[in-house]
Every structure is written in structure tokens, then in C-alpha cells.
Design a protein around this motif. Structure first.
Motif, PDB file in Angstrom:
ATOM      1  N   UNK A 252     -14.636  56.217 -10.073  1.00 54.96           N
ATOM      2  CA  UNK A 252     -16.031  55.980  -9.663  1.00 54.96           C
ATOM      3  C   UNK A 252     -16.966  56.820 -10.519  1.00 54.96           C
ATOM      4  N   UNK A 253     -18.168  56.284 -10.780  1.00 51.42           N
ATOM      5  CA  UNK A 253     -19.183  57.038 -11.524  1.00 51.42           C
ATOM      6  C   UNK A 253     -20.488  56.990 -10.757  1.00 51.42           C
ATOM      7  N   UNK A 254     -21.168  58.134 -10.624  1.00 52.61           N
ATOM      8  CA  UNK A 254     -22.479  58.129  -9.975  1.00 52.61           C
ATOM      9  C   UNK A 254     -23.546  58.105 -11.066  1.00 52.61           C
ATOM     10  N   UNK A 255     -24.543  57.256 -10.888  1.00 54.21           N
ATOM     11  CA  UNK A 255     -25.611  57.141 -11.897  1.00 54.21           C
ATOM     12  C   UNK A 255     -26.951  57.251 -11.174  1.00 54.21           C
ATOM     13  N   UNK A 256     -27.791  58.170 -11.616  1.00 55.82           N
ATOM     14  CA  UNK A 256     -29.118  58.325 -11.005  1.00 55.82           C
ATOM     15  C   UNK A 256     -30.051  57.234 -11.536  1.00 55.82           C
ATOM     16  N   UNK A 257     -30.838  56.646 -10.642  1.00 55.64           N
ATOM     17  CA  UNK A 257     -31.785  55.599 -11.044  1.00 55.64           C
ATOM     18  C   UNK A 257     -32.764  55.364  -9.897  1.00 55.64           C
ATOM     19  N   UNK A 258     -33.929  54.790 -10.217  1.00 58.63           N
ATOM     20  CA  UNK A 258     -34.862  54.438  -9.135  1.00 58.63           C
ATOM     21  C   UNK A 258     -34.979  52.923  -8.972  1.00 58.63           C
ATOM     22  N   UNK A 259     -34.230  52.175  -9.773  1.00 58.33           N
ATOM     23  CA  UNK A 259     -34.291  50.715  -9.667  1.00 58.33           C
ATOM     24  C   UNK A 259     -32.991  50.119 -10.201  1.00 58.33           C
ATOM     25  N   UNK A 260     -32.686  48.937  -9.682  1.00 55.46           N
ATOM     26  CA  UNK A 260     -31.439  48.265 -10.071  1.00 55.46           C
ATOM     27  C   UNK A 260     -31.738  46.777 -10.272  1.00 55.46           C
ATOM     28  N   UNK A 261     -31.244  46.219 -11.369  1.00 60.11           N
ATOM     29  CA  UNK A 261     -31.267  44.762 -11.548  1.00 60.11           C
ATOM     30  C   UNK A 261     -29.825  44.295 -11.356  1.00 60.11           C
ATOM     31  N   UNK A 262     -29.631  43.350 -10.457  1.00 59.45           N
ATOM     32  CA  UNK A 262     -28.274  42.990 -10.049  1.00 59.45           C
ATOM     33  C   UNK A 262     -28.120  41.470  -9.985  1.00 59.45           C
ATOM     34  N   UNK A 263     -27.103  40.918 -10.660  1.00 64.40           N
ATOM     35  CA  UNK A 263     -26.913  39.462 -10.603  1.00 64.40           C
ATOM     36  C   UNK A 263     -25.518  39.063 -11.048  1.00 64.40           C
ATOM     37  N   UNK A 264     -25.032  37.958 -10.498  1.00 63.99           N
ATOM     38  CA  UNK A 264     -23.677  37.498 -10.792  1.00 63.99           C
ATOM     39  C   UNK A 264     -23.662  36.034 -11.195  1.00 63.99           C
TER      40      UNK A 264
END
Ligand code: FAD
Length: 473
Positions: A252-264
Motif C-alpha cells: 500500500x502507498x499513501x499519497x497526499x492530495x486535495x482532489x482525485x480524478x477517478x474513472x474506469x
């Protein structure tokens, strides 16, 4: 009532807009409808009128050329109009619209549906947190408003859209915290022979990857986001390595961010076709359930043509050509001459579709990816229904999407099921060990788009209400 015409076309993307141009060129009176204010569809979406000057891109150039062609043609374009119902009386199609809260109707001898696609976002823990947007949806924000989704964005998902979106975010001044893609380098190599049918697009894709690499944007191949962190706003994600089945099994990897673009991947938007009476068949390689339509868009139903991504996800280049063919054949059926390049276009469509289908293949479902959706994950956002709630309904005996809908209200919110039904169907198929082809979509019902209640009451007069006579004493 919009003036009657020979051919009404729903959707002004590459498919519908080109259908309108070729039908008008043949001599037909054509009306082109779209809920966007300007033609262009998803890929060639016009910029907001508030943006005065912007650097041109291949997409904006193609969109401007298309808009110029339409403006100089005989096509009547009606934008900012939503189609919510389709009916047929005899040989005449009736298309019901709403614009600015006002009801409308247009009648035509032929109907071309070019409704495009919508994206599939596989539900994962935290995906409903503010700050998460669809990967394809992000392209709308980037093209129309030229605004990155946040300050530091994780771009996650399948196919080429992750690299395009990440590149555009950076071009517009945003920061990409990481790219997380379930695809492996091997997946990409396997589609390379088909991709070589469009070397120009391959070069463009390689340029995106090269720029992102030079900018040291981390790319996590063969990974998926398994949790979006943050209660009221995104503050990071957990990405996990996937095994060969697509299930999250590794580091597992933790990544700091304030937004996510997600699509499949993308799914054909078929509800209008269903309302028009088209039968659907399951073709995973085309994105799922698709209406039966030939290369030239013709269907078994007289006067009905379906083209572009709404007939199967083959990409923009194929949509453009299929649109041209559909416009030509629809006009020809009404007595206008067939254009001389009709047969040549059919061969060009096969070449373009080869590339598009290779891209679609990168988003094919894998047996293990259902494990990304945990029991507490929300499946239906509008009605806040978790996977556990849907599973309980299945355990009670619900065997179809219609039954789940009646029992839980999944798909009865504002999106009308456009977001959740695919996820529910995939969960049902996985939990019952059946093929997704055995779980058909729900019965299509109007309205196709949300409409104000006043639209349904249009023309209603209380004096017309039949009042029964009092029963004799
Ligand atoms: C959100 C999104 C973003 C995308 N971005 C990209 C990208 O950046 N690059 C890329 O290569 N591919 C992208 N795609 C894929 C791309 O849409 C297609 O390959 C291509 O645009 C298909 O053309 P089309 O004409 O078939 O459909 P579209 O371009 O999708 O056009 C369909 C049109 O129909 C209209 N419409 C549908 N239903 C109604 C209704 N009931 N009432 C009124 N109007 C309606 C829509 O507003 C839309 O303009 C995206 C897909 C989606 C869903």
C-alpha cells in the motif's frame, strides 16, 4: 414546438454533428439538438464564453472547425435543450424537449441518436468525498472552464484518459500528485499492434507520458486507489498494488492530495435508444449493453439510426465517421442521393474503430476488481445505499436491476441510475456467479433527463378534467 424537419438528431458530438452535416449536404432538413450550448460533444467541448483567449489544443481546433462548418451549413442547431422523451406515431418521431424550463416538441421522419457515453466509476471507500470527480468528467472541467480540479490531484483510472487528464492539469498550472492506473505496461503492450493503426495518436500519447516522466510525476502501474482519505474533503488516498486478477493484494502507498480524478472506462448511453424501441445486446468489448446498429447506423426500426459511442465505445474518430454514414443513409432513405464516398467511409470506419476498441479493451472488467468495493462502500450516491444494503436485497431474492430498484430506490435519484446501475449489475453478477450478460439494464423510462414538474402539466386545463355524474340515489 420546434419547426418539423426531415431528420432530428440527438447529440452534437463528433457523431451527431457530422451526421447533421452529411444529411443536410444531401438536401434533408435537419435539426440538431444538444444540452450543451454549443456543438462539440465531450471530446470537442467548447470553452466557457467567459474565457476570452486560450492557447489552442488539437481538441479545441477540431471543435472550432466543426462549429464553423455547422454555422455555415443549413443545419438548424438548437443548444441548451434537454430531450426527455421519444415516441413514434406511425412513421413520425416525436422528440420531447425542455429548454429554460419550457416544454417543447419536434417531429421528424427520421431520428438519429448520437447520445455518446458516460463514464463508469467503480465505487471504492471514500469515493463520494467532496474533491473526488470523474476522470472523464474532469476533462469537461479542464476544457470548458480551463480549471484544474484542485491544488494537488491524484489522477486514477484505466485507459489513455489518465495520461491526457494529468497532462492537461499540468498544462493549466495544476500539480499532479500521482497517476494510479490498474493497467500494467504489459496491458499497453498488448494493445500496441491495434494502436499502430493511428500513429499520430500513439505519438501524442507518448508525448504525454514523456512530459509527465520528465516532470517526475509518479506513475503507479498495476495499482488502484483502495481508499480516499478525508471526512469532509479529500486529504489523500491509499493506493494498493493489484494482483493479476485485478484484486488489491500487494503493497500500500499513501499519497497526499486535495482532489482525485477517478474513472474506469466508458459506457454507451443507451437510454434514448431503449425509449425509441431498440433492443440491447451485451458486448463487453464495446463497453457493455449496446443497441443493435449497423456500421452506417441503421437499425431494425424504420427511421431510427444510432451512431457514435452510444452504439458502442469505438472512440471519437470512429464516431465521426459513423455519424457521417448515418446522416447519409438516413437522408438516402428519405429519397436523397447517397454521397459517392459512402463505401470508402465504411472502410475508414473499420480502421478508426480498431484503435478505439483497443482503448476500450484497457478498461475491461477483471474478475478480482470487485474486491475494491467493500460492503460499506456507497453504491448509489443519490440514495446513499451501500453495497451491504444492495447485497441484503439480493439475499432477499432480488434477481434483476428492476427488482433492486423497487426494493431499495437504487437509481431513483437525480441521476436516474446512470451512475449506479452498472455498479449494481456488476456486483449482482459477481455475487451470484453469473455473466453480466444475464443482468440486463433496468427498463428505460422517461424522463431521460430531470425536468420540472410543470413540463408534465403543460397544456393541462382543470376544465378538461372529466367529472363523473353523481350516482343516482
Ligand atoms: C465526460 C466524458 C469526457 C470525455 N472526454 C474525452 C476526451 O477528452 N478525449 C477523448 O478522446 N475522448 C473523450 N471521451 C470519449 C468521447 O466522448 C468520445 O469518444 C466521442 O466524443 C464520442 O462522440 P459521440 O458523438 O458519440 O458522443 P459525445 O461526444 O458524447 O456527444 C453526445 C452528445 O449528446 C448530448 N446528449 C446526450 N443525451 C442528451 C439528451 N437527453 N438531451 C440533450 N443532449 C443529449 C450530450 O450533451 C453530448 O454533447 C469522453 C467521454 C465522456 C463521457
Amino acid at each position: 414546438m420546434i419547426d418539423p424537419c426531415d431528420i432530428v438528431i440527438l447529440g452534437a458530438g463528433p457523431a451527431g454533428a457530422n451526421a447533421s452535416l452529411s444529411a443536410a449536404r444531401a438536401g434533408a432538413r435537419v435539426t440538431l439538438l444538444d444540452e450543451q450550448t454549443q456543438p462539440g460533444g465531450q471530446i470537442w467541448r467548447a470553452k466557457s464564453a467567459a474565457i476570452i483567449k486560450a492557447q489552442p489544443t488539437p481538441e479545441s481546433d477540431a471543435g472550432n472547425t466543426l462549429r464553423d462548418c455547422l454555422a455555415n451549413s443549413a443545419v438548424t442547431f438548437v443548444g441548451d435543450v434537454r430531450v426527455w422523451q421519444i415516441e413514434r406515431t406511425g412513421d413520425i418521431w416525436q422528440v420531447y424537449t425542455v429548454a429554460d424550463g419550457q416544454p417543447g416538441k419536434i417531429e421528424a421522419k427520421a431520428l438519429i441518436l448520437a447520445t455518446g457515453a458516460r463514464e463508469y466509476v467503480q465505487p471504492i471507500p471514500g469515493w463520494t468525498t467532496p474533491g473526488v470527480i470523474g476522470l472523464a468528467g474532469a476533462t469537461a472541467l479542464l476544457k470548458h472552464d480551463m480549471t484544474p480540479p484542485g491544488v494537488a490531484t491524484v489522477v486514477a483510472g484505466t485507459g489513455p484518459l489518465v495520461f491526457f487528464t494529468a497532462s492537461e492539469i499540468r498544462r493549466l498550472g495544476g500539480h499532479v500528485a500521482a497517476i494510479v492506473t490498474p493497467n500494467t505496461r504489459r496491458d499497453w503492450l498488448s494493445v500496441m499492434p491495434a494502436m499502430l493503426s493511428r500513429p499520430d495518436l500513439v505519438r501524442r500519447g507518448l508525448a504525454w507520458i514523456a512530459n509527465l516522466t520528465l516532470a517526475r510525476v509518479p506513475v503507479l502501474w498495476g495499482h488502484a486507489i483502495t481508499r480516499v482519505e478525508g471526512a469532509r474533503a479529500v486529504n489523500g488516498v491509499v493506493a494498493t498494488k493489484l494482483d493479476a486478477s485485478g484484486a488489491p493484494k500487494g503493497k500500500k502507498r499513501e499519497i497526499a492530495a486535495d482532489s482525485v480524478c477517478l474513472g474506469n472506462g466508458l459506457i454507451p448511453a443507451v437510454e434514448a435508444a431503449q425509449l425509441a424501441g431498440a433492443d440491447l445486446r451485451y458486448h463487453p468489448e464495446l463497453g457493455g449493453w449496446v443497441p443493435g446498429a449497423m456500421t452506417d447506423g441503421s437499425t431494425k426500426i424504420k427511421g431510427l439510426y444510432i451512431c457514435g459511442d452510444g452504439a458502442g465505445i469505438r472512440g471519437a474518430a470512429a464516431a465521426e465517421i459513423q455519424g457521417k454514414l448515418a446522416g447519409m443513409v438516413a437522408a438516402n432513405q428519405l429519397g436523397f442521393d447517397l454521397a459517392p464516398d459512402f463505401e470508402a467511409l465504411k472502410s475508414a470506419h473499420a480502421r478508426a474503430a480498431r484503435f478505439g476498441l483497443a482503448m476500450t479493451a484497457l478498461s475491461l472488467q477483471k474478475p478480482g476488481d470487485q474486491a475494491l468495493t467493500t460492503p460499506e462502500t456507497i453504491l448509489c450516491r443519490c440514495e446513499s445505499l451501500s453495497l451491504a444494503r444492495i447485497t441484503a436485497e439480493i439475499a432477499k431474492g432480488a434477481e434483476s436491476i428492476n427488482a433492486i430498484k423497487s426494493g431499495t430506490r437504487a437509481g431513483m435519484g437525480a441521476c436516474g441510475g446512470k451512475f449506479c446501475h452498472t455498479a449494481v449489475a456488476r456486483m449482482m453478477a459477481a455475487s451470484q456467479g453469473v455473466d453480466p450478460a444475464d443482468i440486463p439494464p433496468p427498463t428505460a423510462r422517461p424522463p431521460l433527463r430531470p425536468v420540472p414538474a410543470s413540463v408534465f402539466a403543460e397544456g393541462f386545463d382543470y376544465d378538461d378534467l372529466p367529472i363523473s355524474k353523481p350516482a343516482p340515489l
